[in-house]
Design an enzyme around this catalytic site. Structure first.
Site, PDB file in Angstrom:
ATOM      1  N   THR A   1       0.363 -41.840  29.063  1.00  0.00           N
ATOM      2  CA  THR A   1       1.141 -42.383  27.935  1.00  0.00           C
ATOM      3  C   THR A   1       1.878 -41.286  27.160  1.00  0.00           C
ATOM      4  O   THR A   1       2.793 -41.574  26.384  1.00  0.00           O
ATOM      5  CB  THR A   1       0.228 -43.106  26.930  1.00  0.00           C
TER       6      THR A   1
ATOM      7  N   ASP B   1      -2.479 -20.844  20.950  1.00  0.00           N
ATOM      8  CA  ASP B   1      -2.563 -19.678  21.839  1.00  0.00           C
ATOM      9  C   ASP B   1      -2.469 -18.380  21.051  1.00  0.00           C
ATOM     10  O   ASP B   1      -3.181 -17.416  21.320  1.00  0.00           O
ATOM     11  CB  ASP B   1      -1.441 -19.721  22.887  1.00  0.00           C
TER      12      ASP B   1
ATOM     13  N   ASP C   1       3.323 -21.152  20.610  1.00  0.00           N
ATOM     14  CA  ASP C   1       2.167 -22.043  20.571  1.00  0.00           C
ATOM     15  C   ASP C   1       1.153 -21.476  19.581  1.00  0.00           C
ATOM     16  O   ASP C   1       0.545 -20.421  19.818  1.00  0.00           O
ATOM     17  CB  ASP C   1       1.556 -22.157  21.974  1.00  0.00           C
TER      18      ASP C   1
ATOM     19  N   ARG D   1      -3.470 -34.858  24.649  1.00  0.00           N
ATOM     20  CA  ARG D   1      -2.275 -35.607  25.054  1.00  0.00           C
ATOM     21  C   ARG D   1      -2.593 -36.353  26.347  1.00  0.00           C
ATOM     22  O   ARG D   1      -2.848 -35.720  27.376  1.00  0.00           O
ATOM     23  CB  ARG D   1      -1.126 -34.620  25.261  1.00  0.00           C
TER      24      ARG D   1
HETATM   25  N1  URA Z   1       2.846 -26.836  18.611  1.00  0.00           N
HETATM   26  C1  URA Z   1       2.933 -25.480  18.654  1.00  0.00           C
HETATM   27  O1  URA Z   1       1.925 -24.788  18.704  1.00  0.00           O
HETATM   28  N2  URA Z   1       4.173 -24.925  18.632  1.00  0.00           N
HETATM   29  C2  URA Z   1       5.300 -25.647  18.562  1.00  0.00           C
HETATM   30  O2  URA Z   1       6.393 -25.075  18.527  1.00  0.00           O
HETATM   31  C3  URA Z   1       5.196 -27.048  18.525  1.00  0.00           C
HETATM   32  C4  URA Z   1       3.948 -27.626  18.549  1.00  0.00           C
END
Ligand code: URA
Length: 209
Positions: free
Chosen positions: A108, A203, A200, A104
């Site tokens: 931008t 993770d 996530d 990311r």
């Molecule tokens: N990416 C993730 O790992 N979890 C989310 O909730 C959104 C994007």
């Protein structure tokens, strides 16, 4: 026009609930992500062509259907997409693998390419792009664009959990790409996480954070 398939199956609901549970550790999370990837792959390959071939059974000879040598490229989006690779390969073992890396951009806020390696004959393959989460759709749209730019034609996108706005965004920008989803949730929060979601995915897969 492409289709959006949300796969309705008791095993999928059950396994998604395991992923959502914050008490599920990385080992179980990884295993269940692969199991779900396998179940979703079953749907993605539903239209694969078959040919008739003669086979000798222990009893007699008959004509039976086998896959018509469909060429597949499995393309995980780094890094969470890696968690789905083994599951898909367990039922499409002859697929070739490509990898897409996006980060990311801080200015931008848009996904920006840092890695892309795809099979040379990508134009002849069914391209299955994988990322467990479809949130805003920005990353998925960019991943699809990268595969198209390199010649991909028959492109399908597979995810485990999607937000409605992500589905809408991909459908709008790439109306030729079929989307396969295990579960759809209600919304995104202000940080771009799917709610109620599963956190996530990267993770949780890799035990980071
Ligand atoms: N990416 C993730 O790992 N979890 C989310 O909730 C959104 C994007």
């Amino acid at each position: 026009m492409s289709k959006v398939t949300v796969i309705e199956h008791p095993l999928i609901h059950h396994k998604m609930a395991i992923l959502r549970d914050k008490h599920t550790g990385s080992k179980s999370f990884r295993e269940v992500v692969n199991e779900l990837a396998l179940l979703v792959a079953y749907e993605v390959t539903r239209d694969f062509p078959l040919v008739e071939t003669e086979i000798e059974t222990p009893i007699t000879t008959g004509t039976f259907k086998v896959l018509a040598n469909e060429k597949v490229a499995v393309i995980p989006v780094l890094r969470a997409g890696l968690g789905m690779v083994d599951g898909i390969l367990s039922i499409i073992p002859n697929a070739k693998l490509g990898h897409i890396g996006l980060y990311r951009n801080h200015d931008t806020l848009l996904p920006t390419e840092y890695y892309c390696k795809l099979p040379d004959d990508i134009a002849e393959r069914v391209c299955i792009i994988m990322d467990p989460m479809l949130a805003t759709g920005n990353t998925t749209n960019e991943a699809i664009r990268m595969v198209k730019e390199r010649g991909g034609k028959d492109i399908r996108f597979v995810c485990l959990l999607a937000a409605p706005q992500g589905i809408e965004a991909v459908h709008r920008e790439h109306p030729d790409v079929d989307i396969y989803i295990a579960n759809v949730d209600g919304k995104l929060n202000e940080h771009g996480y799917i709610v109620p979601g599963l956190g996530d995915a990267g993770d949780r897969l890799f035990g980071t954070k």
